[in-house]
Motif scaffolding. Structure first.
Motif, PDB file in Angstrom:
ATOM      1  N   ALA A 283       0.847  -1.193   0.000  1.00 12.27           N
ATOM      2  CA  ALA A 283       0.000   0.000   0.000  1.00 12.27           C
ATOM      3  C   ALA A 283       0.879   1.239   0.000  1.00 12.27           C
ATOM      4  CB  ALA A 283      -0.917  -0.005   1.218  1.00 12.27           C
TER       5      ALA A 283
ATOM      6  N   CYS B 262      -2.715   0.104  -4.003  1.00 15.84           N
ATOM      7  CA  CYS B 262      -2.430  -1.196  -3.398  1.00 15.84           C
ATOM      8  C   CYS B 262      -2.099  -2.161  -4.527  1.00 15.84           C
ATOM      9  CB  CYS B 262      -3.641  -1.676  -2.611  1.00 15.84           C
ATOM     10  SG  CYS B 262      -3.464  -3.314  -1.876  1.00 15.84           S
TER      11      CYS B 262
ATOM     12  N   CYS C  55      -5.031  -2.051   2.906  1.00 14.35           N
ATOM     13  CA  CYS C  55      -5.741  -2.716   1.821  1.00 14.35           C
ATOM     14  C   CYS C  55      -5.745  -4.213   2.070  1.00 14.35           C
ATOM     15  CB  CYS C  55      -5.102  -2.411   0.467  1.00 14.35           C
ATOM     16  SG  CYS C  55      -3.402  -2.973   0.258  1.00 14.35           S
TER      17      CYS C  55
END
Length: 121
Positions: free
Chosen positions: A5, A21, A94
């Motif tokens: 990320a 991400c 994420c």
């Protein structure tokens, strides 16, 4: 498999940031991708998710301000955050539901390392 990320930072209220991400390693396919966040002293909470076909879902607190998207060819997901508020300050994580190969039992949920978003008033 790793999820990376990036894109966090410090922004003034009303500003924008775009988080990314990216999945790397042995990735056969990616099902749902999502974003969660955790503010200091609070539990991790859901922000948004997107299916492999592009269907999206948002937390009430971000709907209309954040947009989740993905690029399947790049194994990447994004979170465009507009009209940011101080209460959006958190570490953003994420996650992705990834199959490593053609076998059904190769499917697992992976998490990225988190990226800090700070919104000043």
């Amino acid at each position: 498999v790793q999820l990376q990320a990036s894109g966090g930072g410090l922004v003034q209220a009303g500003g924008s940031l775009r988080l990314s991400c990216t999945a790397s390693g042995m990735v056969y396919s990616i099902n749902d991708m999502g974003w969660y966040r955790q503010a200091p002293g609070k539990e991790r909470e859901f922000v948004a998710t997107i299916t492999s076909s592009g269907l999206t879902r948002y937390a009430d607190s971000v709907r209309g301000r954040f947009i989740i998207s993905r690029d399947n060819a790049k194994n990447a997901g994004y979170l465009q955050m507009d009209s940011l508020k101080p209460e959006d300050t958190a570490v953003y994580y994420c996650n992705a539901d990834i199959r490593r190969n053609i076998l059904p039992n190769s499917r697992s949920v992976y998490w990225g390392q988190g990226t800090q978003v700070t919104v000043s008033s």
